[in-house]
Design an enzyme around this catalytic site. Structure first.
Site, PDB file in Angstrom:
ATOM      1  N   HIS A   3       7.636  -1.572  -2.407  1.00  0.00           N
ATOM      2  CA  HIS A   3       8.135  -0.384  -1.699  1.00  0.00           C
ATOM      3  C   HIS A   3       9.137   0.380  -2.579  1.00  0.00           C
ATOM      4  O   HIS A   3       9.112   1.617  -2.659  1.00  0.00           O
ATOM      5  CB  HIS A   3       8.886  -0.786  -0.428  1.00  0.00           C
ATOM      6  CG  HIS A   3       8.065  -1.479   0.609  1.00  0.00           C
ATOM      7  ND1 HIS A   3       8.290  -2.785   0.975  1.00  0.00           N
ATOM      8  CD2 HIS A   3       7.033  -1.043   1.375  1.00  0.00           C
ATOM      9  CE1 HIS A   3       7.437  -3.132   1.937  1.00  0.00           C
ATOM     10  NE2 HIS A   3       6.659  -2.095   2.189  1.00  0.00           N
ATOM     11  N   ILE A  44       2.673  -3.465  -7.372  1.00  0.00           N
ATOM     12  CA  ILE A  44       3.693  -4.323  -8.000  1.00  0.00           C
ATOM     13  C   ILE A  44       3.404  -5.767  -7.583  1.00  0.00           C
ATOM     14  O   ILE A  44       3.128  -6.043  -6.410  1.00  0.00           O
ATOM     15  CB  ILE A  44       5.117  -3.903  -7.540  1.00  0.00           C
ATOM     16  CG1 ILE A  44       5.357  -2.416  -7.840  1.00  0.00           C
ATOM     17  CG2 ILE A  44       6.181  -4.778  -8.208  1.00  0.00           C
ATOM     18  CD1 ILE A  44       5.296  -2.015  -9.296  1.00  0.00           C
TER      19      ILE A  44
HETATM   20  P1  AMP Z   1       3.889  -1.224   4.357  1.00  0.00           P
HETATM   21  O1  AMP Z   1       5.347  -1.353   4.642  1.00  0.00           O
HETATM   22  O2  AMP Z   1       3.207  -2.528   4.079  1.00  0.00           O
HETATM   23  O3  AMP Z   1       3.170  -0.377   5.375  1.00  0.00           O
HETATM   24  O4  AMP Z   1       3.774  -0.422   3.000  1.00  0.00           O
HETATM   25  C1  AMP Z   1       4.389   0.808   2.815  1.00  0.00           C
HETATM   26  C2  AMP Z   1       3.913   1.394   1.518  1.00  0.00           C
HETATM   27  O5  AMP Z   1       4.247   0.521   0.447  1.00  0.00           O
HETATM   28  C3  AMP Z   1       2.392   1.605   1.478  1.00  0.00           C
HETATM   29  O6  AMP Z   1       2.114   2.827   0.823  1.00  0.00           O
HETATM   30  C4  AMP Z   1       1.939   0.426   0.657  1.00  0.00           C
HETATM   31  O7  AMP Z   1       0.727   0.658  -0.030  1.00  0.00           O
HETATM   32  C5  AMP Z   1       3.092   0.296  -0.327  1.00  0.00           C
HETATM   33  N1  AMP Z   1       3.122  -1.057  -0.914  1.00  0.00           N
HETATM   34  C6  AMP Z   1       3.110  -2.233  -0.242  1.00  0.00           C
HETATM   35  N2  AMP Z   1       3.078  -3.266  -1.114  1.00  0.00           N
HETATM   36  C7  AMP Z   1       3.065  -2.714  -2.364  1.00  0.00           C
HETATM   37  C8  AMP Z   1       3.028  -3.259  -3.679  1.00  0.00           C
HETATM   38  N3  AMP Z   1       2.981  -4.567  -3.910  1.00  0.00           N
HETATM   39  N4  AMP Z   1       3.032  -2.404  -4.729  1.00  0.00           N
HETATM   40  C9  AMP Z   1       3.068  -1.052  -4.529  1.00  0.00           C
HETATM   41  N5  AMP Z   1       3.099  -0.491  -3.306  1.00  0.00           N
HETATM   42  C10 AMP Z   1       3.101  -1.304  -2.233  1.00  0.00           C
END
Ligand code: AMP
Length: 282
Positions: free
Chosen positions: A39, A178
């Site tokens: 994030h 990441i």
């Molecule tokens: P979430 O809180 O899981 O809904 O994710 C919020 C945002 O963070 C979304 O755009 C996800 O794709 C991104 N995200 C989650 N995990 C990762 C990661 N490991 N690397 C890059 N972006 C991420």
């Protein structure tokens, strides 16, 4: 310095009014909280390219197809705000359920086609929940730019499609996944893995890399896939919802990477659903 935490759309609009008047760019990073370095990489990208940055934290009930999953989803607002301090974000928007979906709320935004495969099939209603909340967040924040992770590549493409189709004037940026040092894609759900499951979890990415390596050497995708599934099962994985090679743009199923493609997987490990995807390229 800690950023103001805003809980209402009216407060948010009061902040953004001046920024808009001044012609500033506004980057939004939509999240469900339990922030990790994945994030934060999106926040860093937003900070780098936008005048103003808004991080949203909302565990969106509409995108959960399983009530137990919604209940057990980690919520760590205080720590999240602390982690954001060093990025000097301009606002953290943390609406509650009633603010987002007041009584009488009756609108759903759906994208067809791209949502007919993978998580669209295995998590019924999930993407309609995502596009409905993301459309609202785009409009509430007046974002000029939005930052999403390639970790959820299907979601990224669905959101791009929605913004394009609805003429929402926001540029959607995709940011690389990441990973932990052992290759496991960072995810808030990793917090739910037992110690033992955590040691097994990187196997998914390892097997995916192996398939891609094989395919790029001219190996048969189906054969490589079957071998990987067998090894995952031997290593404690449960159901694999999908392990598929698909085109980047329209997510069509491919047997060979004749156009830009990714390998996508969703697999269960000790009650936790892991998803990942990697590029199929030299
Ligand atoms: P979430 O809180 O899981 O809904 O994710 C919020 C945002 O963070 C979304 O755009 C996800 O794709 C991104 N995200 C989650 N995990 C990762 C990661 N490991 N690397 C890059 N972006 C991420």
């Amino acid at each position: 310095m800690s950023a103001p935490i805003l809980r209402g759309v009216a407060d948010l609009r009061a902040r953004t009014a001046d920024w808009k008047r001044a012609g500033e760019t506004i980057g939004v990073v939509p999240t469900m909280g339990a922030l990790h370095d994945g994030h934060l990489s999106l926040v860093a990208a937003a900070r780098k390219s936008c005048d103003r940055v808004i991080v949203t934290i909302f565990v969106n009930p509409k995108q959960f197809n399983n009530p137990d999953d919604l209940k057990s989803y980690p919520r760590t607002e205080h720590d999240d705000a602390k982690k954001l301090e060093r990025f000097e974000v301009d606002a953290i928007f943390v609406p509650d359920g009633d603010e987002m979906y007041p009584d009488g709320f009756s609108t759903t935004v759906t994208v067809t086609g791209l949502t007919d495969v993978m998580d669209g099939v295995h998590r019924p209603g999930h993407f309609a929940g995502v596009t409905t909340v993301v459309a609202k967040l785009f409009l509430q924040t007046s974002a000029t730019d939005a930052f999403f992770g390639e970790k959820d590549f299907q979601q990224l493409q669905v959101v791009r499609r929605m913004a394009h189709d609805l003429d929402i004037p926001v540029t959607v940026h995709g940011c690389p996944t990441i990973r932990e040092i052992d290759g496991l894609a960072m995810s808030s759900r990793n917090l739910m893995l037992s110690d033992r499951a955590r040691t097994l979890a990187p196997r998914l990415h390892e097997e995916m890399e192996r398939i891609v390596e094989g395919v790029l050497k001219g190996g048969d995708f189906e054969g490589l896939r079957t071998e990987a599934l067998t090894r995952l099962q031997k290593n404690g994985f449960g159901d694999v919802d999908y392990l598929e090679m698909r085109a980047n743009d329209d997510l069509c199923l491919l047997k060979t990477p004749e156009r830009p493609a990714r390998l996508f997987a969703a697999a269960w490990l000790a009650g936790v659903r892991l998803i990942d995807n990697i590029a199929v390229e030299v």
